[in-house]
Write a protein that holds these residues in place. Structure first.
Motif, PDB file in Angstrom:
ATOM      1  N   TRP A  65       0.892  -1.104   0.008  1.00 53.72           N
ATOM      2  CA  TRP A  65       0.012   0.083   0.145  1.00 53.72           C
ATOM      3  C   TRP A  65       0.894   1.134  -0.068  1.00 53.72           C
ATOM      4  O   TRP A  65       0.479   2.367  -0.716  1.00 53.72           O
ATOM      5  N   LEU A  66       2.049   1.245   0.880  1.00 52.64           N
ATOM      6  CA  LEU A  66       3.021   2.250   0.709  1.00 52.64           C
ATOM      7  C   LEU A  66       3.439   2.449  -0.510  1.00 52.64           C
ATOM      8  O   LEU A  66       3.423   3.715  -1.209  1.00 52.64           O
ATOM      9  N   SER A  67       3.747   1.555  -1.346  1.00 50.75           N
ATOM     10  CA  SER A  67       4.483   1.607  -2.647  1.00 50.75           C
ATOM     11  C   SER A  67       3.298   2.122  -3.684  1.00 50.75           C
ATOM     12  O   SER A  67       3.870   2.953  -4.550  1.00 50.75           O
ATOM     13  N   SER A  68       2.142   1.820  -3.828  1.00 51.04           N
ATOM     14  CA  SER A  68       1.056   2.221  -4.314  1.00 51.04           C
ATOM     15  C   SER A  68       0.838   3.507  -4.080  1.00 51.04           C
ATOM     16  O   SER A  68       0.403   4.552  -5.101  1.00 51.04           O
ATOM     17  N   PHE A  69       1.045   4.215  -2.814  1.00 44.23           N
ATOM     18  CA  PHE A  69       0.850   5.350  -2.646  1.00 44.23           C
ATOM     19  C   PHE A  69       1.675   6.428  -2.929  1.00 44.23           C
ATOM     20  O   PHE A  69       1.421   7.467  -3.463  1.00 44.23           O
ATOM     21  N   LEU A  70       2.896   5.842  -3.274  1.00 41.16           N
ATOM     22  CA  LEU A  70       3.993   6.861  -3.811  1.00 41.16           C
ATOM     23  C   LEU A  70       3.696   6.962  -5.600  1.00 41.16           C
ATOM     24  O   LEU A  70       4.102   8.156  -5.963  1.00 41.16           O
ATOM     25  N   GLU A  71       2.995   6.212  -6.004  1.00 43.26           N
ATOM     26  CA  GLU A  71       2.850   6.390  -7.253  1.00 43.26           C
ATOM     27  C   GLU A  71       1.838   7.872  -7.536  1.00 43.26           C
ATOM     28  O   GLU A  71       2.192   8.251  -8.827  1.00 43.26           O
ATOM     29  N   THR A  72       1.094   7.943  -6.674  1.00 40.26           N
ATOM     30  CA  THR A  72       0.412   9.184  -6.983  1.00 40.26           C
ATOM     31  C   THR A  72       0.748  10.240  -5.903  1.00 40.26           C
ATOM     32  O   THR A  72       0.187  11.485  -5.907  1.00 40.26           O
ATOM     33  N   ALA A  73       1.344  10.256  -4.756  1.00 43.09           N
ATOM     34  CA  ALA A  73       1.561  11.183  -3.891  1.00 43.09           C
ATOM     35  C   ALA A  73       2.086  12.426  -4.190  1.00 43.09           C
ATOM     36  O   ALA A  73       2.157  13.243  -3.379  1.00 43.09           O
ATOM     37  N   GLY A  74       2.969  12.370  -5.273  1.00 41.80           N
ATOM     38  CA  GLY A  74       3.508  13.572  -5.683  1.00 41.80           C
ATOM     39  C   GLY A  74       2.637  14.532  -6.460  1.00 41.80           C
ATOM     40  O   GLY A  74       3.158  15.615  -6.861  1.00 41.80           O
ATOM     41  N   PHE A  75       1.460  14.147  -6.397  1.00 40.23           N
ATOM     42  CA  PHE A  75       0.566  15.069  -7.135  1.00 40.23           C
ATOM     43  C   PHE A  75       0.547  16.730  -6.623  1.00 40.23           C
ATOM     44  O   PHE A  75       0.410  17.620  -7.562  1.00 40.23           O
ATOM     45  N   ASP A 120      -2.974   1.218  -9.074  1.00 40.12           N
ATOM     46  CA  ASP A 120      -1.660   1.405  -8.392  1.00 40.12           C
ATOM     47  C   ASP A 120      -1.315   0.279  -7.411  1.00 40.12           C
ATOM     48  O   ASP A 120      -0.110  -0.138  -7.298  1.00 40.12           O
ATOM     49  N   PHE A 121      -2.485  -0.161  -6.597  1.00 40.73           N
ATOM     50  CA  PHE A 121      -2.030  -1.233  -5.697  1.00 40.73           C
ATOM     51  C   PHE A 121      -1.803  -2.678  -6.392  1.00 40.73           C
ATOM     52  O   PHE A 121      -0.738  -3.377  -6.219  1.00 40.73           O
ATOM     53  N   LEU A 122      -2.531  -2.794  -7.446  1.00 40.65           N
ATOM     54  CA  LEU A 122      -2.122  -4.118  -8.494  1.00 40.65           C
ATOM     55  C   LEU A 122      -0.824  -3.865  -8.662  1.00 40.65           C
ATOM     56  O   LEU A 122      -0.060  -5.212  -8.879  1.00 40.65           O
ATOM     57  N   TYR A 123      -0.395  -2.989  -9.342  1.00 44.13           N
ATOM     58  CA  TYR A 123       1.201  -2.646  -9.767  1.00 44.13           C
ATOM     59  C   TYR A 123       2.031  -2.952  -8.943  1.00 44.13           C
ATOM     60  O   TYR A 123       2.959  -3.772  -9.079  1.00 44.13           O
ATOM     61  N   ALA A 124       1.867  -2.472  -7.558  1.00 40.78           N
ATOM     62  CA  ALA A 124       2.958  -2.478  -6.687  1.00 40.78           C
ATOM     63  C   ALA A 124       3.083  -3.873  -6.198  1.00 40.78           C
ATOM     64  O   ALA A 124       3.959  -4.491  -5.659  1.00 40.78           O
ATOM     65  N   TYR A 125       1.946  -4.517  -5.846  1.00 41.24           N
ATOM     66  CA  TYR A 125       1.723  -5.755  -5.331  1.00 41.24           C
ATOM     67  C   TYR A 125       2.505  -6.880  -6.418  1.00 41.24           C
ATOM     68  O   TYR A 125       3.300  -7.560  -6.126  1.00 41.24           O
ATOM     69  N   GLY A 126       2.285  -6.638  -7.738  1.00 47.40           N
ATOM     70  CA  GLY A 126       2.716  -7.473  -8.898  1.00 47.40           C
ATOM     71  C   GLY A 126       4.056  -7.212  -8.890  1.00 47.40           C
ATOM     72  O   GLY A 126       4.954  -8.008  -8.927  1.00 47.40           O
ATOM     73  N   LEU A 127       4.535  -5.869  -8.780  1.00 40.16           N
ATOM     74  CA  LEU A 127       6.143  -5.588  -8.921  1.00 40.16           C
ATOM     75  C   LEU A 127       6.933  -6.148  -7.837  1.00 40.16           C
ATOM     76  O   LEU A 127       8.257  -6.396  -7.726  1.00 40.16           O
ATOM     77  N   LYS A 191       4.901 -19.907  -6.968  1.00 37.82           N
ATOM     78  CA  LYS A 191       3.667 -19.344  -6.588  1.00 37.82           C
ATOM     79  C   LYS A 191       3.384 -17.868  -6.643  1.00 37.82           C
ATOM     80  O   LYS A 191       2.614 -17.294  -7.121  1.00 37.82           O
ATOM     81  N   GLN A 192       4.504 -17.194  -5.948  1.00 33.72           N
ATOM     82  CA  GLN A 192       4.556 -15.776  -5.623  1.00 33.72           C
ATOM     83  C   GLN A 192       4.647 -15.034  -7.250  1.00 33.72           C
ATOM     84  O   GLN A 192       4.279 -14.104  -7.631  1.00 33.72           O
ATOM     85  N   TYR A 193       5.672 -15.858  -7.949  1.00 31.87           N
ATOM     86  CA  TYR A 193       6.056 -15.202  -9.394  1.00 31.87           C
ATOM     87  C   TYR A 193       4.818 -15.239  -9.977  1.00 31.87           C
ATOM     88  O   TYR A 193       4.566 -14.284 -10.747  1.00 31.87           O
ATOM     89  N   TYR A 194       4.111 -16.224 -10.341  1.00 32.49           N
ATOM     90  CA  TYR A 194       2.652 -16.571 -11.045  1.00 32.49           C
ATOM     91  C   TYR A 194       1.804 -15.445 -10.511  1.00 32.49           C
ATOM     92  O   TYR A 194       0.983 -14.796 -11.351  1.00 32.49           O
ATOM     93  N   MET A 195       1.633 -15.171  -9.205  1.00 33.45           N
ATOM     94  CA  MET A 195       0.555 -14.274  -8.629  1.00 33.45           C
ATOM     95  C   MET A 195       1.113 -12.824  -9.090  1.00 33.45           C
ATOM     96  O   MET A 195       0.360 -11.999  -9.391  1.00 33.45           O
ATOM     97  N   MET A 200       0.230  -8.089 -12.755  1.00 27.92           N
ATOM     98  CA  MET A 200       0.633  -7.249 -13.677  1.00 27.92           C
ATOM     99  C   MET A 200      -0.253  -7.200 -14.986  1.00 27.92           C
ATOM    100  O   MET A 200      -0.484  -6.337 -15.290  1.00 27.92           O
ATOM    101  N   VAL A 201      -0.576  -8.137 -15.252  1.00 27.08           N
ATOM    102  CA  VAL A 201      -1.427  -8.294 -16.461  1.00 27.08           C
ATOM    103  C   VAL A 201      -2.916  -7.919 -15.956  1.00 27.08           C
ATOM    104  O   VAL A 201      -3.481  -7.144 -16.898  1.00 27.08           O
ATOM    105  N   ALA A 202      -3.285  -8.010 -14.764  1.00 27.54           N
ATOM    106  CA  ALA A 202      -4.515  -7.431 -14.305  1.00 27.54           C
ATOM    107  C   ALA A 202      -4.183  -5.719 -14.269  1.00 27.54           C
ATOM    108  O   ALA A 202      -5.362  -4.832 -14.557  1.00 27.54           O
ATOM    109  N   THR A 203      -3.091  -5.248 -13.913  1.00 29.62           N
ATOM    110  CA  THR A 203      -2.858  -3.983 -13.911  1.00 29.62           C
ATOM    111  C   THR A 203      -3.056  -3.114 -15.297  1.00 29.62           C
ATOM    112  O   THR A 203      -3.469  -2.182 -15.561  1.00 29.62           O
ATOM    113  N   ALA A 204      -2.474  -4.035 -16.250  1.00 29.57           N
ATOM    114  CA  ALA A 204      -2.534  -3.713 -17.662  1.00 29.57           C
ATOM    115  C   ALA A 204      -3.809  -3.570 -17.952  1.00 29.57           C
ATOM    116  O   ALA A 204      -4.442  -2.611 -18.811  1.00 29.57           O
TER     117      ALA A 204
END
Length: 362
Positions: A65-75, A120-127, A191-195, A200-204
């Motif tokens: 959640w912190l990582s996803s927050f950073l993607e837009t926190a610079g607004f 943002d959360f899906l991207y951060a979690y996948g990354l 398992k984590q890799y495929y998650m 990441m596909v869901a993010t796209a």
């Protein structure tokens, strides 16, 4: 006397023409400078954002959640060009409005902002489970989803180039999925890799949905879409996404965990906060540069810059994050670039075809 008046009028006309030419030249130089600046911002954000996000996870960060927050926190950075633009308009007219966004657009942008927060959360979690080089290739599949959702939402027609792009991007993503065992970061299970792969596909996919929804919002606004209005919409969307992520951080108790995580960070406590700060800055540069390039030139150039910098991200990930670059990833990258090229060429052809018809209209 008559000759003197004639000479004087000719000199005046010459001065006016010279002043007009100088003004035109100055405007051209200013536009070129803005185009170059926005391209630079987009390039920095497109490479720096994913790399600093992955750097956070690479050295012991675990808060999605912190990582996803950073993607837009610079607004708040967006307030700077908006304020400058307002002051410029204020000098021209005292009656200029502070905001151009309407209440209806404001509410629509809040909804789009929440969707962006989910993305943002899906991207951060996948990354957190994927190398940044793999994530960049998978994220490029958003063009396939964009074409599909644009067909459903804004009635954009499929072309041979769209279909070819979808096929190539899907093949590249499937190739990465089938050879995931050679691409896993240290400490990540299959398992984590495929998650991470499917996240990441869901993010796209969600990003591919958001883009046509933004276009639909533009069409339904019944207002002239100016650079200022788009910046205001971006500000509202980013603020809404940030609020969404802050709620997630509070529920997941990220605020209490940050001091402990900083203490145990692989690069040290001070550099932990430096990484977080630059992560927020880079992602906002990406959004600011994207908006600027689209309105200084067009969407096509923004897409081309993003496509061109995928190999740059791959190289930087190998150099700074010591990621492996397998032969499968090389083939997937080539297919992704081929697919992107096909999509962009199709868009260019379609725009060229529509241009004469729009000129012929009275």
């Amino acid at each position: 006397m008559q000759q003197t008046n004639t000479n004087s009028s000719m000199e005046t006309e010459s001065n006016e023409n010279s002043s007009g030419n100088n003004s035109l030249l100055s405007n051209k130089r200013t536009k070129r400078f803005l185009i170059a600046l926005n391209c630079l911002l987009l390039a920095l954000g497109d490479t720096g954002g994913p790399l600093t996000s992955r750097l956070y996870f690479h050295h012991g960060g675990h808060r999605n959640w912190l990582s996803s927050f950073l993607e837009t926190a610079g607004f708040p950075i967006l307030l700077f060009p908006l304020c400058l633009n307002y002051l410029r308009r204020r000098r021209r007219s005292c009656s200029t409005p502070i905001f151009f966004i309407t209440p209806r657009l404001f509410l629509a942008c809040i909804g789009l902002g929440f969707l962006t927060g989910v993305d943002d959360f899906l991207y951060a979690y996948g990354l957190s489970f994927l190398p940044v080089s793999t994530a960049a290739i998978l994220l490029s599949t958003h063009l396939s989803f964009t074409a599909f959702f644009a067909f459903l939402i804004v009635k954009q027609r499929f072309t041979f180039f769209n279909i070819n792009s979808i096929a190539l991007l899907t093949t590249g993503a499937a190739l990465l999925g089938l050879h995931g065992s050679s691409d896993r970061p240290e400490g990540v299970t299959d398992k984590q890799y495929y998650m991470g792969f499917f996240l990441m596909v869901a993010t796209a996919a969600l990003y591919g949905l958001v883009l046509p929804l933004i276009e639909l919002t533009y069409r339904k606004s019944r207002r002239e879409i100016t650079y200022t209005l788009v910046m205001e919409m971006q500000l509202v969307m980013a603020a809404s996404a940030t609020v969404f992520c802050i709620v997630g951080m509070a529920i997941d108790k990220d605020f209490q965990a940050i001091p402990k995580e900083a203490k145990n960070f692989g690069l040290g406590k001070a550099r932990y906060y430096v990484v977080l700060t630059w992560c927020a800055i880079f992602w906002q540069l990406f959004f600011l540069g994207t908006v600027g390039v689209i309105f200084s030139v067009n969407t096509l150039l923004a897409a081309i810059i993003v496509a061109v910098f995928i190999p740059v991200i791959e190289i930087l990930a190998v150099i700074f994050l010591h990621e492996r670059f397998s032969s499968e990833k090389g083939v997937a990258l080539a297919l992704a670039l081929w697919g992107l090229g096909s999509y962009l060429y199709g868009e260019h052809k379609q725009a060229t075809k529509e241009k004469p018809s729009s000129i012929d209209q009275p």
